[in-house]
Scaffold this active site. Structure first.
Site: not given
Length: 252
Positions: A62, A162
């Protein structure tokens, strides 16, 4: 940089753009360390690279977890005996309007969705770039870091999280290029426009047509186009601190 026999990490390397980049680099003779959270996809990508004739390994990690990133980079350097670069490609989407009102009902982008995107798309890039740069300095190895930004860094409706992350990635590309140059490390970025991926392949034809109508080249890009651009940055020894826009001429 001559890519043959160089060791390159590709995050998000199990699928989509990451896998395309991995296979492009494999064809150039690079050794690949593919990082993802999906072991099945990783295994498939590793086998595809091995079929091309290069060494490739998979790593579950991760990228938003500092301890996992540190361990992964150390393990890659141990497994391959060297490290020459990374493509920071891993990313997620949690699109939605910051505030949306419909039929008198108001909804807001959740802090969870904001933070999730920043954690992976920005903090993940920071952690991976930091650790790979540190390891290359430790090994006295010149290298390259390429970050995947986006056309959305200019600000795209419904992507406050984003867009913020991708704008920051573009800015940090310049910062790190200046900071790491003294160690023989170059840093660049690629900002893709709309690219053919598994996600877009499921879109309705009319939606795809509308999307492509605003692109001067009248089509979406292909994963190979982005892989080729990443390869260019690696191979051009005078490229650093800049963002390549690969969007078919589209400007949001």
């Amino acid at each position: 940089m001559e890519l043959k026999d160089k060791v390159v990490i590709v995050t998000g390397g199990g699928q989509g753009l990451g896998r395309a980049i991995a296979e492009f680099f494999a064809a150039k003779g690079a050794k690949l360390a593919l990082v993802d959270l999906n072991q099945e996809r990783l295994d498939q990508a590793v086998q595809a690279c091995k079929k091309i004739g290069v060494e490739a390994r998979s790593y579950l990690c991760n990228v938003a977890d500092e301890a996992q990133v540190i361990a992964m980079v150390n393990q890659v350097a141990t497994d391959f005996g060297s490290l020459n670069g990374i493509v920071n490609n891993a990313g997620i989407l949690r699109d939605g309007l910051t505030i949306k009102v419909r039929d008198g009902e108001m909804s807001k982008m959740s802090l969870e969705n904001w933070q999730a995107v920043l954690n992976v798309n920005l903090t993940g890039v920071f952690l991976c770039a930091r650790e790979v740069a540190a390891k290359m300095i430790e090994l006295k190895s010149e290298g390259v870091i390429v970050n995947i930004s986006s056309i959305s860094r200019a600000g795209n409706m419904g992507q406050a999280n984003y867009s913020a992350a991708k704008a920051a990635v573009a800015a940090d590309t310049v910062v790190w290029a200046k900071e790491f140059a003294r160690y023989g490390i170059r840093v660049g970025a690629v900002a893709p426009g709309f690219i053919e991926t598994e996600m877009t392949s499921g879109m309705k034809p009319e939606a795809l047509e509308k999307m492509c109508s605003g692109i001067p080249l009248r089509r979406m890009g292909k994963p190979y186009d982005i892989a080729h651009s990443v390869g260019y940055i690696f191979e051009n020894d005078y490229f650093t601190g800049r963002v390549l826009e690969v969007d078919g001429g589209l400007r949001l």
